[in-house]
Design a protein around this motif. Structure first.
Motif, PDB file in Angstrom:
ATOM      1  N   SER A   1      44.559  47.878  37.735  1.00 51.98           N
ATOM      2  CA  SER A   1      45.852  48.261  37.534  1.00 51.98           C
ATOM      3  C   SER A   1      46.673  47.138  37.093  1.00 51.98           C
ATOM      4  O   SER A   1      47.820  47.644  36.507  1.00 51.98           O
ATOM      5  CB  SER A   1      46.380  48.575  39.172  1.00 51.98           C
ATOM      6  N   GLY A   2      46.073  46.205  36.957  1.00 51.72           N
ATOM      7  CA  GLY A   2      47.301  44.920  36.504  1.00 51.72           C
ATOM      8  C   GLY A   2      48.146  44.089  37.363  1.00 51.72           C
ATOM      9  O   GLY A   2      48.866  43.422  36.955  1.00 51.72           O
ATOM     10  N   ARG A   3      48.197  44.775  38.649  1.00 50.73           N
ATOM     11  CA  ARG A   3      49.016  44.142  39.624  1.00 50.73           C
ATOM     12  C   ARG A   3      48.387  42.672  39.951  1.00 50.73           C
ATOM     13  O   ARG A   3      47.084  42.810  40.326  1.00 50.73           O
ATOM     14  CB  ARG A   3      49.210  45.198  40.933  1.00 50.73           C
ATOM     15  N   GLY A   4      49.229  41.750  40.274  1.00 56.75           N
ATOM     16  CA  GLY A   4      48.840  40.504  40.833  1.00 56.75           C
ATOM     17  C   GLY A   4      48.537  40.440  42.203  1.00 56.75           C
ATOM     18  O   GLY A   4      49.152  41.191  42.976  1.00 56.75           O
ATOM     19  N   ARG A   5      47.388  39.778  42.543  1.00 55.52           N
ATOM     20  CA  ARG A   5      46.752  39.688  43.893  1.00 55.52           C
ATOM     21  C   ARG A   5      47.288  38.390  44.402  1.00 55.52           C
ATOM     22  O   ARG A   5      47.708  38.379  45.808  1.00 55.52           O
ATOM     23  CB  ARG A   5      45.273  39.805  43.861  1.00 55.52           C
ATOM     24  N   TRP A   6      47.005  37.276  43.818  1.00 58.57           N
ATOM     25  CA  TRP A   6      47.634  36.055  44.197  1.00 58.57           C
ATOM     26  C   TRP A   6      47.619  34.995  42.967  1.00 58.57           C
ATOM     27  O   TRP A   6      47.031  35.189  42.032  1.00 58.57           O
ATOM     28  CB  TRP A   6      46.894  35.587  45.373  1.00 58.57           C
ATOM     29  N   VAL A   7      48.201  34.066  43.249  1.00 58.63           N
ATOM     30  CA  VAL A   7      48.282  32.599  42.417  1.00 58.63           C
ATOM     31  C   VAL A   7      48.321  31.433  43.175  1.00 58.63           C
ATOM     32  O   VAL A   7      48.960  31.531  44.207  1.00 58.63           O
ATOM     33  CB  VAL A   7      49.775  32.676  41.489  1.00 58.63           C
ATOM     34  N   ALA A   8      47.214  30.798  42.831  1.00 59.76           N
ATOM     35  CA  ALA A   8      47.090  29.690  43.634  1.00 59.76           C
ATOM     36  C   ALA A   8      47.038  28.293  42.805  1.00 59.76           C
ATOM     37  O   ALA A   8      46.413  28.116  41.617  1.00 59.76           O
ATOM     38  CB  ALA A   8      45.768  29.723  44.214  1.00 59.76           C
ATOM     39  N   GLU A   9      47.990  27.380  43.082  1.00 64.68           N
ATOM     40  CA  GLU A   9      48.063  26.052  42.261  1.00 64.68           C
ATOM     41  C   GLU A   9      46.710  25.047  42.779  1.00 64.68           C
ATOM     42  O   GLU A   9      46.600  25.287  43.942  1.00 64.68           O
ATOM     43  CB  GLU A   9      49.289  25.322  42.650  1.00 64.68           C
ATOM     44  N   VAL A  10      46.128  24.441  41.952  1.00 60.51           N
ATOM     45  CA  VAL A  10      45.078  23.913  42.154  1.00 60.51           C
ATOM     46  C   VAL A  10      45.355  22.270  42.001  1.00 60.51           C
ATOM     47  O   VAL A  10      46.076  22.074  41.137  1.00 60.51           O
ATOM     48  CB  VAL A  10      43.527  24.325  41.366  1.00 60.51           C
ATOM     49  N   LYS A  11      44.314  21.350  42.545  1.00 68.31           N
ATOM     50  CA  LYS A  11      44.519  20.111  42.356  1.00 68.31           C
ATOM     51  C   LYS A  11      43.774  19.533  40.910  1.00 68.31           C
ATOM     52  O   LYS A  11      42.431  20.025  40.729  1.00 68.31           O
ATOM     53  CB  LYS A  11      43.798  19.232  43.471  1.00 68.31           C
ATOM     54  N   ALA A  12      44.514  19.194  40.045  1.00 66.57           N
ATOM     55  CA  ALA A  12      43.941  18.831  38.736  1.00 66.57           C
ATOM     56  C   ALA A  12      44.917  17.977  37.860  1.00 66.57           C
ATOM     57  O   ALA A  12      46.249  18.132  38.086  1.00 66.57           O
ATOM     58  CB  ALA A  12      43.843  20.325  38.031  1.00 66.57           C
ATOM     59  N   GLU A  13      44.426  16.911  37.342  1.00 63.56           N
ATOM     60  CA  GLU A  13      45.125  16.126  36.520  1.00 63.56           C
ATOM     61  C   GLU A  13      45.134  16.556  34.940  1.00 63.56           C
ATOM     62  O   GLU A  13      46.009  15.874  34.180  1.00 63.56           O
ATOM     63  CB  GLU A  13      44.455  14.687  36.422  1.00 63.56           C
ATOM     64  N   ALA A  14      44.549  17.313  34.705  1.00 62.89           N
ATOM     65  CA  ALA A  14      44.469  17.852  33.290  1.00 62.89           C
ATOM     66  C   ALA A  14      44.186  19.596  33.338  1.00 62.89           C
ATOM     67  O   ALA A  14      44.040  19.974  34.247  1.00 62.89           O
ATOM     68  CB  ALA A  14      43.687  17.185  32.492  1.00 62.89           C
ATOM     69  N   GLY A  15      43.725  20.152  32.024  1.00 66.45           N
ATOM     70  CA  GLY A  15      43.699  21.366  31.836  1.00 66.45           C
ATOM     71  C   GLY A  15      42.330  22.095  32.692  1.00 66.45           C
ATOM     72  O   GLY A  15      41.527  21.127  32.897  1.00 66.45           O
ATOM     73  N   LEU A  16      42.359  23.237  33.044  1.00 65.41           N
ATOM     74  CA  LEU A  16      41.380  23.967  33.713  1.00 65.41           C
ATOM     75  C   LEU A  16      40.255  24.417  32.962  1.00 65.41           C
ATOM     76  O   LEU A  16      40.615  24.855  31.811  1.00 65.41           O
ATOM     77  CB  LEU A  16      41.738  24.916  34.834  1.00 65.41           C
ATOM     78  N   GLY A  17      38.851  24.507  33.381  1.00 62.91           N
ATOM     79  CA  GLY A  17      38.003  25.385  32.612  1.00 62.91           C
ATOM     80  C   GLY A  17      37.848  26.800  33.217  1.00 62.91           C
ATOM     81  O   GLY A  17      38.659  26.929  34.139  1.00 62.91           O
ATOM     82  N   PRO A  18      36.835  27.362  33.022  1.00 60.52           N
ATOM     83  CA  PRO A  18      36.535  28.886  33.466  1.00 60.52           C
ATOM     84  C   PRO A  18      36.135  28.943  34.849  1.00 60.52           C
ATOM     85  O   PRO A  18      35.988  27.943  35.276  1.00 60.52           O
ATOM     86  CB  PRO A  18      35.438  29.319  32.629  1.00 60.52           C
ATOM     87  N   VAL A  19      36.485  29.887  35.349  1.00 60.21           N
ATOM     88  CA  VAL A  19      36.089  30.126  36.957  1.00 60.21           C
ATOM     89  C   VAL A  19      34.996  30.879  37.112  1.00 60.21           C
ATOM     90  O   VAL A  19      34.190  31.455  36.295  1.00 60.21           O
ATOM     91  CB  VAL A  19      37.165  31.054  37.465  1.00 60.21           C
ATOM     92  N   ALA A  20      33.971  30.334  38.277  1.00 57.04           N
ATOM     93  CA  ALA A  20      32.974  30.818  38.559  1.00 57.04           C
ATOM     94  C   ALA A  20      32.902  31.415  39.843  1.00 57.04           C
ATOM     95  O   ALA A  20      33.694  30.856  40.708  1.00 57.04           O
ATOM     96  CB  ALA A  20      31.722  29.809  38.466  1.00 57.04           C
ATOM     97  N   VAL A  21      32.788  32.907  40.186  1.00 54.07           N
ATOM     98  CA  VAL A  21      32.688  33.429  41.344  1.00 54.07           C
ATOM     99  C   VAL A  21      31.527  33.671  42.092  1.00 54.07           C
ATOM    100  O   VAL A  21      30.607  34.278  41.176  1.00 54.07           O
ATOM    101  CB  VAL A  21      33.633  34.937  41.305  1.00 54.07           C
ATOM    102  N   VAL A  22      31.323  33.294  43.006  1.00 53.56           N
ATOM    103  CA  VAL A  22      30.226  33.283  43.972  1.00 53.56           C
ATOM    104  C   VAL A  22      30.194  33.729  45.184  1.00 53.56           C
ATOM    105  O   VAL A  22      30.943  33.137  45.867  1.00 53.56           O
ATOM    106  CB  VAL A  22      29.108  31.974  43.789  1.00 53.56           C
ATOM    107  N   GLY A  23      29.961  35.158  45.716  1.00 50.95           N
ATOM    108  CA  GLY A  23      30.315  35.493  46.885  1.00 50.95           C
ATOM    109  C   GLY A  23      31.706  35.552  47.191  1.00 50.95           C
ATOM    110  O   GLY A  23      32.357  36.130  46.366  1.00 50.95           O
TER     111      GLY A  23
END
Length: 425
Positions: A73-95
């Motif tokens: 649907s394109g509806r947002g589920r959630w947005v989470a800010e993460v602990k990081a000092e620079a850019g993020l890489g790809p997400v890995a989803v497991v379980g």
């Protein structure tokens, strides 16, 4: 710019090269988007997209955050800010968890359901991160080593990379070593394939302890089958070699496509999904070889007239190649001629099935099984009929936003100026 990686499920093989885009081919009609997701100013810093379960996950660098979007649907589920000092890489989803690493070396574990933080590691090291790999109870993280070559041909390390194993439940560091550019998972045997920081060896490591089980000298390219590792660049000989993943024993070796020069990186290898064929492609010469995985016998060879490099291999009846004459720098800036082409070859014998002239290809192809082949040309992604090569439709995205068009669940996902868009395929 050249690299290998799996492009998801499918029944065909895809290769890519990069070049400059030019409007030299009549464009097909534009396809409307089925939905759009606005990222409230963060889209300019959007760094990666991935799909898992029924959700699309986008990482953004300003501020460092993960966006979870309902893929249908394109509806947002959630947005989470993460602990990081620079850019993020790809997400890995497991379980029920997802894991993401940052260029500053922090790794975050989030709950896939609501984005709540499970744990965050300290800074492990600096450099470009790849998607974490989870093997058993260990999250394997590679922060790549960055290198630069000077005018004299010397190579200097700018950032010291790191390869480490973290406890999946707590984020505690279980082991740590130097890492360069390679991280492949061999989950059935609880091990991973990695390259040393200085790039002089490829090692098969115990995922739980980080101990090396066996290793090889530097390889030009590595790909994994169910029980076998295939590699090019072994020793002084220009060969494709098969090794038993459990023991490192050599099973067979066969001549690889010739290199363009002594400094060429060598042929890249990929393995079909059915495990019966290994493909090797030399980017400089355009030579493509197909081998029987059981014996190493070469089944066929072809040469294309533009540089190519393998991107993903699957079983099936056809092999797709995306090329770009512009990659050689042979075109003038005012040229009107097309710079590349897309072609299909028979997987059985390499015979050409079709060839369609195109503008420069700026991504690897992605397959919609039985229907179409998707390629980026600059800021647009075009769809080609998989059976005939006819140009079907196009959709606008953002230039350079994706290395491979992301297709899942009957939808193509693109990065736009305002966020993310989805198109039915």
């Amino acid at each position: 710019m050249l690299g290998a990686g799996v492009v998801g499920a499918g029944s065909l093989v895809a290769w890519r090269v990069f070049g400059d885009s030019r409007e030299a081919v009549p464009a097909p009609p534009e396809r409307p988007r089925t939905w759009s997701y606005a990222m409230d100013g963060a889209s300019g810093a959007l760094s990666s997209l991935s799909v898992s379960g029924g959700s699309l996950y986008a990482t953004a660098d300003g501020p460092p955050s993960v966006h979870a979007v309902n893929a249908a649907s394109g509806r947002g589920r959630w947005v989470a800010e993460v602990k990081a000092e620079a850019g993020l890489g790809p997400v890995a989803v497991v379980g029920s968890n997802l894991y993401v690493a940052a260029e500053g070396g922090q790794v975050n574990a989030l709950a896939a359901g609501d984005g709540s933080r499970r744990w965050a590691s300290g800074a492990l090291g600096g450099g470009p991160p790849v998607a974490p790999v989870v093997i058993g109870s260990t999250v394997c993280v590679l922060i790549k080593t960055e290198k630069v070559a000077d005018n004299a041909g010397s190579t200097h390390t700018l950032v010291e990379g790191v390869l480490c194993g973290l406890d999946a439940a707590s984020g505690r560091t279980k082991w740590r070593t130097g890492g360069n550019r390679l991280l492949l998972a061999d989950r059935p045997r609880g091990q991973l394939v990695a390259e040393s920081r200085d790039g002089d060896r490829v090692s098969v490591l115990d995922a739980d302890t980080g101990d090396a089980r066996w290793s090889l000298p530097r390889q030009d390219s590595v790909a994994l089958g169910a029980k076998v590792m295939y590699a090019t660049g072994a020793g002084k000989a220009n060969e494709v070699v098969a090794y038993d993943l459990a023991t490192g024993a050599r099973l067979w070796r066969s001549p690889a496509p010739p290199k363009e020069s002594g400094r060429s990186p060598g042929a890249r290898v990929t393995v079909s999904d059915d495990g019966r064929t290994v493909y090797a492609c030399e980017a400089g010469t355009g030579a493509v070889y197909a081998y029987d995985t059981a014996t190493g016998d070469r089944r066929w060879r072809v040469t294309v007239d533009s540089p190519v490099t393998p991107e993903a291999a699957s079983g099936g009846s056809a092999v797709f190649l995306a090329t770009s004459d512009g990659f050689r720098g042979s075109r003038s800036s005012g040229g009107k001629e097309p710079d590349g082409y897309v072609t299909a070859r028979a997987a059985s014998d390499g015979k050409r099935l079709w060839r369609t002239t195109s503008d420069d290809c700026t991504s690897a192809p992605a397959l919609v099984p039985g229907r179409s082949v998707l390629l980026a040309h600059g800021s647009h992604i075009w769809a080609y009929d998989a059976r005939t090569g006819a140009r079907l439709w196009r959709v606008a995205g953002r230039t350079g936003a994706a290395r491979v068009p992301l297709v899942a669940g009957g939808r193509l996902y693109v990065v736009t100026d305002t966020g993310i868009g989805a198109v039915a395929v």
